[in-house]
Design a protein around this motif. Structure first.
Motif, PDB file in Angstrom:
ATOM      1  N   GLY A 161      25.453  39.985  41.897  1.00 10.36           N
ATOM      2  CA  GLY A 161      26.528  39.486  40.919  1.00 10.36           C
ATOM      3  C   GLY A 161      27.925  40.009  41.332  1.00 10.36           C
ATOM      4  O   GLY A 161      28.072  40.630  42.056  1.00 10.36           O
ATOM      5  N   CYS A 162      28.706  39.178  40.551  1.00 10.09           N
ATOM      6  CA  CYS A 162      30.300  39.641  40.702  1.00 10.09           C
ATOM      7  C   CYS A 162      30.983  39.244  39.411  1.00 10.09           C
ATOM      8  O   CYS A 162      30.534  38.460  38.643  1.00 10.09           O
ATOM      9  CB  CYS A 162      30.788  38.767  41.666  1.00 10.09           C
ATOM     10  N   ASN A 163      31.517  40.437  39.013  1.00  8.59           N
ATOM     11  CA  ASN A 163      32.553  40.311  37.721  1.00  8.59           C
ATOM     12  C   ASN A 163      33.966  39.606  37.981  1.00  8.59           C
ATOM     13  O   ASN A 163      34.765  39.490  36.981  1.00  8.59           O
ATOM     14  CB  ASN A 163      32.721  41.538  37.030  1.00  8.59           C
ATOM     15  N   ASN A 164      34.373  39.073  39.181  1.00  2.92           N
ATOM     16  CA  ASN A 164      35.697  39.033  39.307  1.00  2.92           C
ATOM     17  C   ASN A 164      36.428  37.738  39.163  1.00  2.92           C
ATOM     18  O   ASN A 164      37.407  37.471  38.872  1.00  2.92           O
ATOM     19  CB  ASN A 164      36.291  39.404  40.773  1.00  2.92           C
ATOM     20  N   PHE A 165      35.534  36.723  39.235  1.00  2.00           N
ATOM     21  CA  PHE A 165      35.974  35.233  38.999  1.00  2.00           C
ATOM     22  C   PHE A 165      37.318  34.931  39.569  1.00  2.00           C
ATOM     23  O   PHE A 165      38.373  34.678  39.011  1.00  2.00           O
ATOM     24  CB  PHE A 165      36.282  35.151  37.493  1.00  2.00           C
ATOM     25  N   CYS A 166      37.358  35.340  40.916  1.00  9.20           N
ATOM     26  CA  CYS A 166      38.378  34.780  41.583  1.00  9.20           C
ATOM     27  C   CYS A 166      38.447  33.027  41.419  1.00  9.20           C
ATOM     28  O   CYS A 166      37.374  32.501  41.445  1.00  9.20           O
ATOM     29  CB  CYS A 166      38.234  35.079  43.296  1.00  9.20           C
ATOM     30  N   THR A 167      39.577  32.508  41.649  1.00  5.83           N
ATOM     31  CA  THR A 167      39.658  31.083  41.039  1.00  5.83           C
ATOM     32  C   THR A 167      38.925  30.134  41.974  1.00  5.83           C
ATOM     33  O   THR A 167      38.747  28.961  41.657  1.00  5.83           O
ATOM     34  CB  THR A 167      41.089  30.633  40.694  1.00  5.83           C
ATOM     35  N   TYR A 168      38.691  30.519  43.260  1.00  8.04           N
ATOM     36  CA  TYR A 168      38.198  29.491  44.342  1.00  8.04           C
ATOM     37  C   TYR A 168      36.815  29.672  44.591  1.00  8.04           C
ATOM     38  O   TYR A 168      36.005  29.172  45.206  1.00  8.04           O
ATOM     39  CB  TYR A 168      38.903  29.735  45.638  1.00  8.04           C
ATOM     40  N   CYS A 169      36.127  30.801  43.682  1.00  6.10           N
ATOM     41  CA  CYS A 169      34.841  31.154  44.168  1.00  6.10           C
ATOM     42  C   CYS A 169      33.916  30.618  43.140  1.00  6.10           C
ATOM     43  O   CYS A 169      33.896  30.933  41.753  1.00  6.10           O
ATOM     44  CB  CYS A 169      34.886  32.568  44.318  1.00  6.10           C
ATOM     45  N   ILE A 170      32.562  30.176  43.577  1.00  8.15           N
ATOM     46  CA  ILE A 170      31.645  29.892  42.727  1.00  8.15           C
ATOM     47  C   ILE A 170      30.456  31.190  42.312  1.00  8.15           C
ATOM     48  O   ILE A 170      29.695  30.977  41.502  1.00  8.15           O
ATOM     49  CB  ILE A 170      30.613  28.828  43.260  1.00  8.15           C
ATOM     50  N   VAL A 171      30.844  32.235  43.107  1.00  8.08           N
ATOM     51  CA  VAL A 171      29.438  33.362  43.070  1.00  8.08           C
ATOM     52  C   VAL A 171      29.278  33.922  41.774  1.00  8.08           C
ATOM     53  O   VAL A 171      28.215  33.934  41.139  1.00  8.08           O
ATOM     54  CB  VAL A 171      29.951  34.228  43.999  1.00  8.08           C
ATOM     55  N   PRO A 172      30.295  33.826  40.792  1.00  9.31           N
ATOM     56  CA  PRO A 172      29.992  34.404  39.359  1.00  9.31           C
ATOM     57  C   PRO A 172      29.289  33.521  38.714  1.00  9.31           C
ATOM     58  O   PRO A 172      28.586  33.930  37.897  1.00  9.31           O
ATOM     59  CB  PRO A 172      31.507  34.633  38.855  1.00  9.31           C
ATOM     60  N   TYR A 173      29.387  32.224  38.940  1.00  6.85           N
ATOM     61  CA  TYR A 173      28.699  31.315  38.365  1.00  6.85           C
ATOM     62  C   TYR A 173      27.110  31.207  38.909  1.00  6.85           C
ATOM     63  O   TYR A 173      26.323  30.648  38.059  1.00  6.85           O
ATOM     64  CB  TYR A 173      29.289  29.902  38.305  1.00  6.85           C
ATOM     65  N   GLY A 205      26.688  43.863  48.801  1.00  3.01           N
ATOM     66  CA  GLY A 205      27.263  43.735  47.392  1.00  3.01           C
ATOM     67  C   GLY A 205      28.352  42.677  47.539  1.00  3.01           C
ATOM     68  O   GLY A 205      29.159  42.755  48.407  1.00  3.01           O
ATOM     69  N   GLN A 206      28.579  42.067  46.641  1.00  2.00           N
ATOM     70  CA  GLN A 206      29.780  41.163  46.475  1.00  2.00           C
ATOM     71  C   GLN A 206      30.892  41.996  46.302  1.00  2.00           C
ATOM     72  O   GLN A 206      31.930  41.644  46.782  1.00  2.00           O
ATOM     73  CB  GLN A 206      29.657  40.027  45.141  1.00  2.00           C
ATOM     74  N   ASN A 207      30.790  43.152  45.818  1.00  2.00           N
ATOM     75  CA  ASN A 207      32.105  44.148  45.361  1.00  2.00           C
ATOM     76  C   ASN A 207      31.426  45.486  45.492  1.00  2.00           C
ATOM     77  O   ASN A 207      31.245  45.889  44.120  1.00  2.00           O
ATOM     78  CB  ASN A 207      32.682  43.683  44.349  1.00  2.00           C
ATOM     79  N   SER A 242      34.369  44.955  50.316  1.00  2.00           N
ATOM     80  CA  SER A 242      34.986  45.676  49.506  1.00  2.00           C
ATOM     81  C   SER A 242      36.081  44.850  48.722  1.00  2.00           C
ATOM     82  O   SER A 242      36.916  44.268  49.630  1.00  2.00           O
ATOM     83  CB  SER A 242      35.712  46.809  50.292  1.00  2.00           C
ATOM     84  N   HIS A 243      36.274  44.930  47.366  1.00  2.00           N
ATOM     85  CA  HIS A 243      37.522  44.324  46.759  1.00  2.00           C
ATOM     86  C   HIS A 243      38.582  45.144  46.779  1.00  2.00           C
ATOM     87  O   HIS A 243      38.429  46.535  46.379  1.00  2.00           O
ATOM     88  CB  HIS A 243      37.121  43.847  45.431  1.00  2.00           C
ATOM     89  N   PRO A 244      39.821  44.820  47.407  1.00  3.62           N
ATOM     90  CA  PRO A 244      40.782  45.619  47.249  1.00  3.62           C
ATOM     91  C   PRO A 244      41.244  46.590  46.196  1.00  3.62           C
ATOM     92  O   PRO A 244      41.574  47.871  45.937  1.00  3.62           O
ATOM     93  CB  PRO A 244      42.071  44.819  47.941  1.00  3.62           C
ATOM     94  N   ASN A 281      43.637  34.974  41.046  1.00  5.10           N
ATOM     95  CA  ASN A 281      43.023  35.856  40.591  1.00  5.10           C
ATOM     96  C   ASN A 281      42.464  37.196  41.128  1.00  5.10           C
ATOM     97  O   ASN A 281      41.378  37.633  40.867  1.00  5.10           O
ATOM     98  CB  ASN A 281      42.091  35.466  39.531  1.00  5.10           C
ATOM     99  N   ARG A 282      43.245  37.618  41.993  1.00  4.45           N
ATOM    100  CA  ARG A 282      42.808  38.737  43.011  1.00  4.45           C
ATOM    101  C   ARG A 282      43.199  40.021  42.322  1.00  4.45           C
ATOM    102  O   ARG A 282      42.561  41.063  42.754  1.00  4.45           O
ATOM    103  CB  ARG A 282      43.127  38.560  44.347  1.00  4.45           C
ATOM    104  N   ARG A 283      44.264  40.221  41.739  1.00  8.01           N
ATOM    105  CA  ARG A 283      44.569  41.261  40.701  1.00  8.01           C
ATOM    106  C   ARG A 283      44.976  42.281  41.933  1.00  8.01           C
ATOM    107  O   ARG A 283      44.749  43.672  41.468  1.00  8.01           O
ATOM    108  CB  ARG A 283      43.337  41.720  39.871  1.00  8.01           C
TER     109      ARG A 283
END
Ligand code: SF4
Length: 443
Positions: A161-173, A205-207, A242-244, A281-283
């Protein structure tokens, strides 16, 4: 020769997480007595393990599902299943029910462990069985059987899973919120792999950088690496992705100090424009990313950094794209996976009304690919004359006298050798460099 009655074929689309899920499903099917086959006509079960990351990828899978109708007409007893990310979206399930009624089984990413019972239901019911858990159950099922695709290198999923909700990505859904496996379960799996002769693991892992944050035990990703570094028999540890924003100093220190952790990091930047990164939304900002790269290069001088870049995100101007090119010049990635932004329905960015015209996106990506390929070659040329440790994987695809393997920096090296070397770590002096591989001789 007669084929066994119980045969299966799994077609896998998308990322390494899906490849790993396929290994699990193959293991489950083999524990039920099924054997793998290569042709669809020979299979009694065909599963499509699907990916939702891009609509173009989904379109291929819709076409494949259409083709499977012919297989069903020829062999009405075949069980046709679809799993992975696509069925996690309700709209997909509705479309399958309406337009692909020849499919027998639809299940989601959280339902893999139910495969035996779902299969039995589909075989008995002779009507479509749909079982998709949309809400993350928060439970990780351990000790499922597995049929590994390789006997030297293995994927080990450490979190889902992933908690990040990058605005282009469907993975968290589609894959739900982050859930980390318990460290002792991961260590046991890696020890088991070492006992079976595996030399290299890639932690998935996604991150991975946020590993452990959801656990009650006190552990982070750097701590997990420290523990895995002690597993005898495993020679190399890799990880992705790895998420930066979560790349800690502790992790950089772990990469620098743990001898089995390879000098390579895949660190997706996605854009060099801080304004676009914000819309994604990469933060992190461009400057944050460059600071991380500097820290990594200072701590691990020979590190290879690879990345993902999206070109033509909504609202990307020429100035934004120039920022991406500037970042590419400054970082000098050893490779970059480049993508043209495509709308992904169900994500916020698909609703943005400042989409970039297709011809502009195409020009920009070509410019980026051309320059990055030059940089990749220039970076590879720096390896000429060095002696690098190579894990020998097998014969080269083009010439049986040559063998290939990878450096710790994940570069492919081709050299003259023999099959006794497969699975060994050997020193190779690099004599020549191309964009996609190095050439050398064993010393
Ligand atoms: S970090 Fe962003 S891009 Fe990666 S899986 Fe999560 S939401 Fe998607």
């Amino acid at each position: 020769m007669d084929l066994p009655l119980r045969t299966y074929l799994i077609e896998t689309y998308g990322c390494q997480m899906n490849e790993r899920d396929t290994e699990t499903m193959a293991g489950i099917l083999e524990s039920l007595g099924y054997v793998p086959v290569e042709k669809e006509e020979d299979a009694s079960i065909i599963l499509l393990n699907t990916c939702s990351v891009r609509e173009s990828a989904e379109n291929k899978i819709w076409a494949k599902m259409g083709e499977l109708k012919k297989i069903k007409q020829k062999n009405p007893d075949v069980i046709l299943g679809i799993c992975g990310c696509m069925p996690q979206q309700e709209v997909t399930i509705q479309k399958i029910k309406q337009s692909y009624p020849h499919m027998d089984l639809v299940f989601g990413t959280h339902n893999l462990h139910q495969l035996p019972e779902l299969l039995a239901k589909a075989q008995a019911a002779r009507k479509m069985v749909v079982e998709v858990l949309h809400n993350n159950p928060g439970v990780i099922i351990e000790n499922l059987p597995s049929r590994r695709a390789d006997n030297l290198k293995a994927f080990v999923t450490i979190m889902y899973g992933c908690n990040n909700f990058c605005t282009y990505c469907i993975v968290p859904y589609t894959r739900g919120r982050e859930r980390s496996r318990m460290p002792e379960d991961i260590i046991r799996e890696v020890e088991d792999l070492a006992a079976k002769g595996y030399k290299e693991i890639t932690l998935l892992g996604q991150n991975v950088n946020s590993y452990g944050k959801d656990l009650e035990v006190e552990i982070d990703f750097a701590g997990l690496l420290q523990q895995l570094n002690r597993v005898n028999g495993i020679e190399r540890i890799r990880f992705t992705t790895s998420h930066p924003k979560d790349l800690s100093d502790r992790l950089i220190e772990a990469i620098a100090s743990l001898e089995k952790v390879c000098e390579h990091i895949h660190l997706p930047v996605q854009s060099g424009s801080t304004a676009i990164l914000k819309k994604m939304n990469r933060r992190y900002s461009k400057e944050d990313y460059l600071r991380l790269v500097e820290k990594l290069k200072n701590a691990v001088p020979d590190i290879a950094i690879t990345t993902d870049i999206i070109v033509g995100f909504p609202g990307e101007t020429e100035a934004d794209f120039a920022e991406t090119m500037d970042l590419v010049e400054k970082v000098r990635f050893s490779a970059a996976y480049t993508f043209i932004y495509n709308k992904r329905s169900g994500t916020p960015a698909a609703e943005y009304n400042d989409q970039v015209p297709e011809d502009v996106k195409s020009q920009r990506i070509q410019h980026l690919i051309d320059r990055q390929n030059q940089i990749t070659l220039e970076e590879n040329l720096k390896d000429i004359g060095k002696t690098l440790e190579v894990l020998v994987e097998g014969p080269s695809k083009t010439n049986p006298e040559f063998f290939s393997g990878r450096t710790r920096t994940n570069k492919i090296v081709v050299f003259r050798g023999n099959s006794d070397l497969i699975g060994r770590l050997i020193p190779v002096r690099i004599a020549n460099a191309k964009t996609w591989h190095l050439e050398g001789e064993i010393i």
